[in-house]
Structures are given as C-alpha cells and as structure tokens.
Design a protein around this motif. Structure first.
Motif, PDB file in Angstrom:
ATOM      1  N   GLY A  25      12.261 -21.562 -34.756  1.00 53.69           N
ATOM      2  CA  GLY A  25      12.750 -21.257 -36.088  1.00 53.69           C
ATOM      3  C   GLY A  25      13.504 -22.375 -36.761  1.00 53.69           C
ATOM      4  O   GLY A  25      14.251 -22.129 -37.719  1.00 53.69           O
ATOM      5  N   VAL A  26      13.317 -23.607 -36.297  1.00 56.52           N
ATOM      6  CA  VAL A  26      14.026 -24.757 -36.860  1.00 56.52           C
ATOM      7  C   VAL A  26      13.042 -25.629 -37.639  1.00 56.52           C
ATOM      8  O   VAL A  26      12.071 -26.137 -37.058  1.00 56.52           O
ATOM      9  N   PRO A  27      13.252 -25.822 -38.945  1.00 52.04           N
ATOM     10  CA  PRO A  27      12.345 -26.683 -39.718  1.00 52.04           C
ATOM     11  C   PRO A  27      12.511 -28.150 -39.322  1.00 52.04           C
ATOM     12  O   PRO A  27      13.617 -28.594 -39.017  1.00 52.04           O
ATOM     13  N   VAL A  28      11.410 -28.874 -39.346  1.00 49.13           N
ATOM     14  CA  VAL A  28      11.414 -30.299 -39.007  1.00 49.13           C
ATOM     15  C   VAL A  28      11.049 -31.091 -40.260  1.00 49.13           C
ATOM     16  O   VAL A  28       9.949 -30.934 -40.804  1.00 49.13           O
ATOM     17  N   VAL A  29      11.960 -31.950 -40.701  1.00 47.00           N
ATOM     18  CA  VAL A  29      11.659 -32.854 -41.811  1.00 47.00           C
ATOM     19  C   VAL A  29      11.005 -34.099 -41.220  1.00 47.00           C
ATOM     20  O   VAL A  29      11.583 -34.763 -40.350  1.00 47.00           O
ATOM     21  N   SER A  30       9.794 -34.373 -41.687  1.00 44.85           N
ATOM     22  CA  SER A  30       9.012 -35.456 -41.086  1.00 44.85           C
ATOM     23  C   SER A  30       8.604 -36.480 -42.127  1.00 44.85           C
ATOM     24  O   SER A  30       8.370 -36.148 -43.297  1.00 44.85           O
ATOM     25  N   LEU A  31       8.520 -37.721 -41.688  1.00 48.50           N
ATOM     26  CA  LEU A  31       8.038 -38.819 -42.521  1.00 48.50           C
ATOM     27  C   LEU A  31       6.591 -39.102 -42.124  1.00 48.50           C
ATOM     28  O   LEU A  31       6.292 -39.238 -40.937  1.00 48.50           O
ATOM     29  N   VAL A  32       5.701 -39.195 -43.117  1.00 52.53           N
ATOM     30  CA  VAL A  32       4.268 -39.329 -42.863  1.00 52.53           C
ATOM     31  C   VAL A  32       3.808 -40.737 -43.207  1.00 52.53           C
ATOM     32  O   VAL A  32       4.111 -41.259 -44.282  1.00 52.53           O
ATOM     33  N   GLY A  33       3.073 -41.348 -42.302  1.00 51.51           N
ATOM     34  CA  GLY A  33       2.478 -42.653 -42.561  1.00 51.51           C
ATOM     35  C   GLY A  33       0.967 -42.555 -42.611  1.00 51.51           C
ATOM     36  O   GLY A  33       0.393 -41.460 -42.611  1.00 51.51           O
ATOM     37  N   GLU A  34       0.298 -43.701 -42.613  1.00 50.81           N
ATOM     38  CA  GLU A  34      -1.159 -43.714 -42.751  1.00 50.81           C
ATOM     39  C   GLU A  34      -1.889 -43.806 -41.414  1.00 50.81           C
ATOM     40  O   GLU A  34      -3.070 -43.489 -41.340  1.00 50.81           O
ATOM     41  N   ALA A  35      -1.204 -44.254 -40.361  1.00 54.00           N
ATOM     42  CA  ALA A  35      -1.867 -44.470 -39.070  1.00 54.00           C
ATOM     43  C   ALA A  35      -1.818 -43.201 -38.215  1.00 54.00           C
ATOM     44  O   ALA A  35      -1.003 -42.288 -38.449  1.00 54.00           O
ATOM     45  N   PHE A  36      -2.676 -43.147 -37.232  1.00 57.30           N
ATOM     46  CA  PHE A  36      -2.825 -41.995 -36.338  1.00 57.30           C
ATOM     47  C   PHE A  36      -1.458 -41.559 -35.791  1.00 57.30           C
ATOM     48  O   PHE A  36      -1.052 -40.386 -35.918  1.00 57.30           O
ATOM     49  N   HIS A  37      -0.715 -42.480 -35.173  1.00 58.11           N
ATOM     50  CA  HIS A  37       0.532 -42.120 -34.504  1.00 58.11           C
ATOM     51  C   HIS A  37       1.636 -41.744 -35.477  1.00 58.11           C
ATOM     52  O   HIS A  37       2.664 -41.189 -35.071  1.00 58.11           O
ATOM     53  N   GLN A  38       1.419 -42.025 -36.760  1.00 55.39           N
ATOM     54  CA  GLN A  38       2.409 -41.708 -37.786  1.00 55.39           C
ATOM     55  C   GLN A  38       2.149 -40.352 -38.445  1.00 55.39           C
ATOM     56  O   GLN A  38       2.847 -39.979 -39.391  1.00 55.39           O
ATOM     57  N   ARG A  39       1.167 -39.604 -37.930  1.00 60.04           N
ATOM     58  CA  ARG A  39       0.736 -38.372 -38.605  1.00 60.04           C
ATOM     59  C   ARG A  39       0.666 -37.167 -37.643  1.00 60.04           C
ATOM     60  O   ARG A  39       0.087 -36.135 -37.975  1.00 60.04           O
ATOM     61  N   ILE A  40       1.258 -37.276 -36.468  1.00 64.28           N
ATOM     62  CA  ILE A  40       1.140 -36.189 -35.488  1.00 64.28           C
ATOM     63  C   ILE A  40       1.957 -34.980 -35.935  1.00 64.28           C
ATOM     64  O   ILE A  40       1.477 -33.834 -35.932  1.00 64.28           O
ATOM     65  N   SER A  41       3.205 -35.213 -36.350  1.00 56.28           N
ATOM     66  CA  SER A  41       4.006 -34.105 -36.887  1.00 56.28           C
ATOM     67  C   SER A  41       3.382 -33.551 -38.164  1.00 56.28           C
ATOM     68  O   SER A  41       3.382 -32.329 -38.402  1.00 56.28           O
ATOM     69  N   TYR A  42       2.871 -34.436 -38.972  1.00 57.88           N
ATOM     70  CA  TYR A  42       2.226 -34.022 -40.217  1.00 57.88           C
ATOM     71  C   TYR A  42       1.110 -33.028 -39.944  1.00 57.88           C
ATOM     72  O   TYR A  42       1.000 -31.978 -40.616  1.00 57.88           O
ATOM     73  N   SER A  43       0.292 -33.317 -38.938  1.00 57.59           N
ATOM     74  CA  SER A  43      -0.798 -32.412 -38.586  1.00 57.59           C
ATOM     75  C   SER A  43      -0.253 -31.049 -38.171  1.00 57.59           C
ATOM     76  O   SER A  43      -0.741 -30.003 -38.624  1.00 57.59           O
ATOM     77  N   ALA A  44       0.784 -31.052 -37.320  1.00 54.60           N
ATOM     78  CA  ALA A  44       1.339 -29.783 -36.843  1.00 54.60           C
ATOM     79  C   ALA A  44       1.918 -28.970 -38.001  1.00 54.60           C
ATOM     80  O   ALA A  44       1.700 -27.747 -38.094  1.00 54.60           O
ATOM     81  N   LEU A  45       2.645 -29.634 -38.879  1.00 49.79           N
ATOM     82  CA  LEU A  45       3.270 -28.919 -39.996  1.00 49.79           C
ATOM     83  C   LEU A  45       2.222 -28.397 -40.969  1.00 49.79           C
ATOM     84  O   LEU A  45       2.329 -27.267 -41.475  1.00 49.79           O
ATOM     85  N   MET A  46       1.207 -29.198 -41.235  1.00 53.04           N
ATOM     86  CA  MET A  46       0.166 -28.775 -42.170  1.00 53.04           C
ATOM     87  C   MET A  46      -0.651 -27.614 -41.601  1.00 53.04           C
ATOM     88  O   MET A  46      -1.095 -26.725 -42.342  1.00 53.04           O
ATOM     89  N   GLN A  47      -0.877 -27.596 -40.300  1.00 58.53           N
ATOM     90  CA  GLN A  47      -1.594 -26.476 -39.688  1.00 58.53           C
ATOM     91  C   GLN A  47      -0.820 -25.176 -39.850  1.00 58.53           C
ATOM     92  O   GLN A  47      -1.399 -24.088 -39.817  1.00 58.53           O
ATOM     93  N   CYS A  48       0.497 -25.300 -40.054  1.00 58.18           N
ATOM     94  CA  CYS A  48       1.348 -24.113 -40.252  1.00 58.18           C
ATOM     95  C   CYS A  48       1.648 -23.863 -41.726  1.00 58.18           C
ATOM     96  O   CYS A  48       2.446 -22.968 -42.054  1.00 58.18           O
ATOM     97  N   GLY A  49       1.058 -24.655 -42.599  1.00 52.78           N
ATOM     98  CA  GLY A  49       1.306 -24.476 -44.026  1.00 52.78           C
ATOM     99  C   GLY A  49       2.680 -24.929 -44.460  1.00 52.78           C
ATOM    100  O   GLY A  49       3.204 -24.466 -45.487  1.00 52.78           O
TER     101      GLY A  49
END
Length: 851
Positions: A761-785
C-alpha cells in the motif's frame, strides 16, 4: 699464470701500499673474470691483509668463495661488505645472485629491489629481479619490473621476453600481442616467440595468420625439440599415444624451462575445447616437475581460468604444500574458493597471500570482493582504501589496473564512498582498459552508472567488445553440425541459469514450471551451481523433464550437452549476474536462443535471437539491444503470490506527526544526483524523514558516507534512519508500514522492491529513462495503472513526491487499495502469464520450423 697464491700473498703483504693495492685488486678481478680463481683469491686476500675493510675485495672474495662451494663463508664476507657500504648497488646485486643460487628467493628479491632503488638505470638488474619474482610466483610484480626496465630501455630483449612470458602466465593475451610482435621484430624467427604469438592470434580468431606463424615456428624449432613437439600438438587434434608421451616427457627433462611454453599450450587447448589433450600435457609436465611448486601453481591457474575450480584447487593445494611461502598459490586458491562461493575460505586464502607478500595487489583487491559479498564492509573498506593508496603512490604496482580499478569502483559504489570514486576517475574511461575476458565481472554494477544516452552507448560498446571476443573464441571450436532429428511430438525448451534455486529468479519461473503444457512442451534445465539441500532446486527438478548440474564444465562442454539434448529454444536467465555461464550461448547450441529476467540490458551476443520484454520496459532506442525484442502482450514478468503481511491502514504520517519517505533499494544503486534529488524532497517537506532498510545498514562506513552526502544539501543526519532487517530478524515487508511514500532509485530503478511497496500500500515515485534498466519500475507501475507516479525529470520527481504529501485522502485509499490493484494486474495473474508465455514460445517454435 705462473704466480702462486703463497708468493702473491707474501709479496703483497711485505711491500704493498695503497696504490699497489688498487692494482692488485684490479689484477685479481681480471683473474676472477677469466676463471683463474686461485690467483684471484690470493689477490683479494692480499688486499684485505693490508685493509680488512676494503669493500670491493670483501664482496668479490665472498662471490668467489661462493663459487667454490664455500657458501657460508662467502655469504658472511658479502654481508660484511654491505654493512660497510649499504648504498652500494653492485654489492647488493651480487648478494642477490648468491641468494638466488641458494634458493633463498624472497631474500634475493629484496636485494635486487634494493639494488634497483640505488641504481635505477641498470637494465640487467631489472631482468634478474623479474626472473626471481616469476620464480616466487609474483607475476604481477614481475610484470611491473619488466615494464619499468622497458620504460628505460624500450628495446631490451630479455626484459621484453620476460614481459610477454608474464602476460601469458597471467592470461592477459590481448596485452601480450603487441609485445610479442615487437619481440619478433627484434629477434626474427625465434620459435618460442612465433609459437606464443600464433597462440594469441588463434585465441582471438585470427586463424589464418596464426596457422602461418605456427608452421614458421615449427620450421625454426629444429634445435628446440620440446617447443616443436608442443606446437605440433596444437595442429594435431588427437591425444598422444603412450610412446609419444614418453618422448615428450624426455624432452621436458632435457629442457628444464620447456614446461612454461607447454603450460601455455595446455591453456590454449582448454580454450579450444580439447580437454583430454590438456590433461595429458599437464600430467606429463607434473610427472617431470613433481616437486616444483611453481609448476603445480601454474597448472591450477590454467584450470582455474576455464571454470575447473574444484580440479584447480587440488593442484593449488599441492603447490602450497611444496612451497608454503607462495603468495601466488594462495591468491589462486582464494579465487577458486571465491568462484565456488566459499567466501570465508577465500578470505582466509587471500589473508595468507598478503601475509607472505604484503604487496600482493591482486590478493588485496580480491579480498575486498569477497568481504563485500559477505557484507563485511568495514574490513573491506580498509583493504580497498589501502589498495587505492598503493595504486596512486606506486602506479607500477597495479598491473591489471583497469580490472583492479573497476573492482574497487564497484566496492566504493556499494558503500556510497563517492570521494573514493572520484579519486578512481571516470568509470567509462577506466572500463575501456579492462581486457575483454574480464568485462563480465563489472557489467551488473555498471548499470548504476549508465545514466545518460552517452553512458548507455558506451556501455553497449563495452558489451559488444566482450561479445566479439567471446564469439571469436567460440568460432575456433564450433560444435559439430546439428544432426537432423526425427520429428518430435513436443518441442523442447531449455533453461540455463544458476538461479534455479532459492533465489528471486526462481519465483518468476515457478509458474512456468508448475503449469506448462506437458503435451506440447518439454522443459530441460541446466544448473551451473549446486546448492546442498536447496528445496527450490529439488522442487524445480521434480517439475522439469530433465534437470542437469553442469558445474565445473567448460562453456563448450555445456553447449555440447545442450545440443545433444536436441533443445529447440534455449532461455538464458542470468545475463551478467553471479555464476553466469552466458558464454555457452556463443556456441549456438540451440537453433533459437533467448535472454530473459536476469539482466536488464543487452547481452551483446549475436547468437541470442530474442530478449523477452513488455511494451513498457522495452527501451526507446531498440538499437541499444543486440537481441530482437520479443514483446509480451501483458507483463514481461509475473510475481505470482506475495506474502499476506498485514497492512496498518493508518498512514505513518498520521501516527507519527511527520512524513516518512523510504527506500528498500540496494545502496549500490544510490548516486550523488539521486541523493541530491531525495534531499530536495526532504527539504521541501518540513520535519520529514527518510528510512533506508537494508542488511548493509549495519555498516557504520556506509551510513556515514550517505549522511555526509545528504549534509552537503542541507539535510542533517537526524532526519535519516537506517534499519537492518536481517539483524532485526524482521520480515522486510513489515517495514513498509513505517513508510508513507517510497522514493525510487535511478538510473537502475527498483523492480521487485517497487512491486513489494505497492503490495504493502505504499506508492513509489519513480524516474523513467529511455534504456531498459531505467524502465523496470515504470513497467510495474504502468501494469497497475499508476502512471501518475511516473516522472521523467529530476525536477518532476521532486514535485510529484512533494505533492503526494498533501494528497492524504489518496494515500489512505492506496494504503488499503493498492494490494488489490496489484493482485488484479498482469504482474500477479499466473494463469494469464503462463498462457501468454507458452503461446509466445509456440509462436517462436512455429516461426523457426521447430515443431
């Protein structure tokens, strides 16, 4: 020549004055050089009768008596000379030679070093010093001495030959090549030089030139039958019969130094997959040199470089038995323990090496590596700082400078010692100096440095540099052509990974193992790491068609096993993580090969056809991938189930009266830029705190470094809290009950930690980059909307984190609602993920005609 010792002595003692003494000494020295030892002895004694402290006569008489077998008397005379004239380099050089003759090599090494310090422009002293260093197996130091000699006399043949021999012993073949070419220019047609150069060229794939040089070396080796025999063995694919082996052993007896070339040949034969011939050569060498510690050590080191860690340990233990003073043997057996994950034994071995040779730089760097893996950061930091000081004060000491510097860089990054990182220099410039064979050890840690587009491009270049090297090696000994198999009812999928055990990776593959369609597919596993009594390993073994341990095998041997199993699609899960055997894929043992899970960057090998991704984690620029992206329709990973750790529904800020930001990401992901960003968040939210939960938090050094960095930006240490969940024996999920908002790391973002925070139940503020390793949190957050938690600049990151503090209603709703959002997402939908993953494999199999 007609003078007698008695007459010369009587004449000298009766009438000699100082000037006459000088002439007698000169004549005696000439007699000595000409081999007229009795006359020389009489002359030296005559001078000493007049002046018992005449230094030159003392040392020369000492050398003479040593030559005549009177070692103790000779040593005593030279020691008297040193006491009278301690700054005389010639006396120390002669004394070193005497010590070397007596087998007192460490003492000889000290005297040669002292002679060089007193007279730094005598090249022969450097060469003699280098030879002794090789004999006591201090190869790094020998290299430094030869290099120092060549810096003064660039074309010195003996120093150049010593340098190339040392580089080959250290398996630094790329560095050896230009020196071998130079040596060949200075001494054309030397069979040993030609043979070594041919081996080096063959190893990097220049087979045409190598073949020409091999034959030229053989043609010129008529007077060196041992070298000729070894070179012929490289051209002959079959092992020697017993008669030929006895001839070979006799050649080794006739030429006591021939084993060095032979060991290099053995290494090369292992490199190209001819293990039986390698064992023959090593056994034959050791049958002749069975009491020589250096030979046993080099045999162990040869096996060590080819993943034969247990076998290598046997040879290295014997080397230590024969010479307990051998720092190099202890250093090598430490490496064997390290690769076998026997960390305590590795540390002990490296300590033994340093006790015998405090300047054993490789041991000093490697003990840092072992202590780091054991989380013994305080001890590791002492050794790391000492190694850094040595590198800066004695630049010739750090022989594998690029490799050693990167290992130190990794450690300083782990404990956030940013000042020491600055002292080391630019990470990408440093990495360029690392030989290709050593690059995989640094690639996982380098993800945390790949921040800008330029960084990412340089990183891709390094990975391809390694891949090109590996591809050239694999091309020398390709697998036998794949035999067309009869049509199969089920296509075969192989998984190669050291993490098919109690490891986070097994969590992601478990749905596949438990639910794959056994009517359509067979699942074969290849595990290069055995873990005793590992219940996950046992479970996966029971769920798969075949589960094979391939530890202790060469890359080519593993590839041959996979090919023999007729695998259709091979999935590699490690990338460049610990215990990886990624090089196996360079042999292309399966018609289709994929990378998945373990490493969020390109693996660089052209033999890997695909990398499994989803549309969010895929890099913006596909050119940063050597592999073709294979995009899953849902998520690229599935977490399955999380533990039902209770959530405290009351926000920590409401319970405490202040906001708590937090992170459970590994501190090696922290950098100055991100700490500055987090500090800006804390400064914008008065009285807020930052909670860092990691096992590494028990390190006072780590805590001090992080606190120092925050203080630079106005955040005092009383606003930072560090908790060691392992020491507190507390479920790390429960710490999220103390965190209001999680702050992600960058450029290597969270992944598992992001999903765990969401589950709690804790939101994660993430910074998104263009490379694979810079987008792992982004993928998880986007899969959850949860796209509103994704930011694209540091400024936006700060603004979003600060703004969330005032969105108490949303934070409270998320506190109890995020778990259900995650549970309903593709990240936790095992049946959906399994269906999509298996369907993807079937489509690939059909596309390539594999079923």
């Amino acid at each position: 020549m007609g003078r007698t010792a008695t007459a010369a002595t009587q004449t000298a003692t009766a009438r000699m004055n100082i000037e006459q003494a000088k002439q007698v000494l000169k004549t005696a020295a000439a007699d000595h050089q000409a081999g007229r030892l009795d006359e020389a002895k009489a002359g030296y004694e005559a001078v000493l009768a007049l002046d018992p402290n005449q230094v030159d006569s003392l040392q020369l008489l000492g050398v003479l008596r040593h030559q005549q077998g009177e070692q103790e008397e000779g040593m005593a005379l030279v020691e008297r000379a040193i006491a009278l004239d301690p700054k005389n380099p010639n006396i120390r050089n002669n004394f070193a030679g005497m010590l070397r003759d007596l087998g007192r090599l460490p003492e000889a090494e000290e005297q040669f070093a002292a002679s060089i310090a007193l007279a730094p422009n005598v090249p022969e002293t450097y060469v003699n010093h280098g030879i002794v260093l090789e004999q006591i197996q201090r190869y790094d130091d020998a290299y430094a001495v030869y290099a120092a000699c060549l810096a003064r006399v660039p074309g010195h043949v003996r120093a150049l030959r010593g340098l190339t021999t040392t580089l080959l012993t250290l398996a630094r073949h790329d560095e050896a090549e230009p020196h071998l070419r130079r040596l060949n220019e200075l001494q054309p047609h030397n069979p040993e030089t030609l043979g070594n150069l041919a081996i080096v060229l063959h190893m990097r794939g220049a087979t045409g030139e190598a073949e020409t040089l091999f034959r030229e070396a053989i043609d010129n080796a008529a007077e060196k039958p041992a070298i000729r025999s070894s070179l012929l063995s490289l051209l002959n694919n079959e092992p020697r019969d017993e008669a030929a082996r006895e001839v070979f052993r006799q050649l080794l007896r006739d030429d006591p130094e021939a084993w060095k070339m032979e060991m290099n040949v053995a290494h090369h034969l292992l490199e190209i997959g001819r293990f039986e011939q390698t064992v023959q050569i090593i056994d034959d060498i050791l049958s002749v040199h069975d009491q020589d510690s250096q030979v046993w050590n080099d045999a162990g080191a040869t096996l060590l470089r080819h993943n034969k860690y247990r076998e290598a340990s046997v040879y290295l233990k014997r080397a230590i038995e024969l010479d307990p003073r051998s720092a190099m043997a202890y250093c090598n057996i430490g490496a064997a323990h390290l690769f076998l994950n026997q960390l305590a034994e590795a540390v002990n071995a490296y300590r033994e090496a340093l006790m015998r040779n405090p300047a054993a730089f490789q041991a000093q760097v490697n003990i840092v590596r072992a202590l780091r893996l054991m989380l013994r950061f305080e001890e590791a930091h002492i050794f790391a700082r000492a190694a850094l000081d040595l590198m800066q004060t004695q630049p010739n000491l750090a022989v594998n400078k690029g490799e050693a510097t990167v290992l130190l860089l990794q450690f300083f990054k782990t404990i956030c010692d940013f000042n020491s990182l600055d002292q080391l220099g630019n990470v990408w410039d440093i990495s360029e100096a690392v030989p290709p064979r050593a690059l995989p050890a640094i690639f996982l840690d380098h993800l945390v440095f790949a921040e800008t587009k330029d960084d990412v491009q340089r990183f891709v270049g390094l990975v391809r540099k390694w891949a090109t090297y590996v591809e050239a090696r694999a091309a020398q000994t390709p697998l036998e052509p794949r035999v067309a198999a009869a049509p199969k009812k089920r296509f075969r999928v192989g998984i190669l990974s050291s993490d098919l055990r109690a490891h986070s990776v097994s969590r992601f593959v478990m749905p596949l193992f438990e639910g794959y369609d056994r009517e359509k597919m067979e699942l074969f596993c290849y595990a290069p790491l055995i873990v005793e009594n590992d219940h996950i390993q046992q479970k996966l073994s029971g769920l798969s068609t075949s589960y094979k341990f391939v530890d202790g095998l060469t890359d080519r041997e593993i590839a041959a096993i996979i090919q023999a199993d007729d695998i259709d699609i091979l999935i590699e899960l490690n990338g460049f993580t610990q215990f990886s055997r990624l090089e196996v894929l360079a042999y292309k043992p399966a018609p289709v090969q994929m990378s998945w899970l373990g490493y969020p960057f390109t693996c660089g090998l052209k033999a890997i056809d695909y990398v499994v991704l989803d549309r969010f984690v895929a890099p913006v620029d596909e050119a940063t991938l050597t592999e073709q992206p294979l995009i899953m329709p849902g998520a690229w990973v599935c977490f399955g189930k999380f533990p039902d750790t209770p959530i405290n529904p009351v926000l920590p800020m409401e319970r405490n009266g202040y906001v708590t930001f937090g992170t459970l990401n590994n501190p090696y992901k922290f950098n100055r830029t991100m700490i500055e960003t987090w500090a800006k968040v804390l400064l914008r939210v008065p009285n807020s705190r930052l909670l860092i939960v990691r096992p590494e938090s028990s390190s006072v050094t780590l805590v001090r470094h992080i606190a120092t960095e925050f203080a630079k930006h106005g955040v005092s240490s009383d606003r930072l809290y560090f908790r060691n969940n392992r020491a507190e024996r507390r479920d790390h999920y429960d710490y999220y009950n103390e965190i209001d908002i999680s702050l992600d790391s960058f450029p290597l973002t969270g992944g598992t930690t992001t999903c765990e925070a969401t589950w709690m139940g804790v939101p994660v503020v993430s910074l998104v980059g263009e490379a694979f390793h810079q987008r792992i949190s982004y993928s998880a957050l986007m899969q959850c909307g949860l796209d509103e938690l994704c930011t694209f600049t540091h400024e936006e990151f700060v603004e979003r984190a600060v703004a969330l503090v005032d969105e108490r209603e949303k934070l409270s709703a998320w506190r109890t609602g995020l778990r259900e959002i995650l549970r309903a997402s593709p990240l936790c939908d095992e049946p959906r993920f399994l269906h999509q993953f298996q369907e993807m494999l079937e489509q690939v199999a059909d596309l390539h005609g594999l079923r």
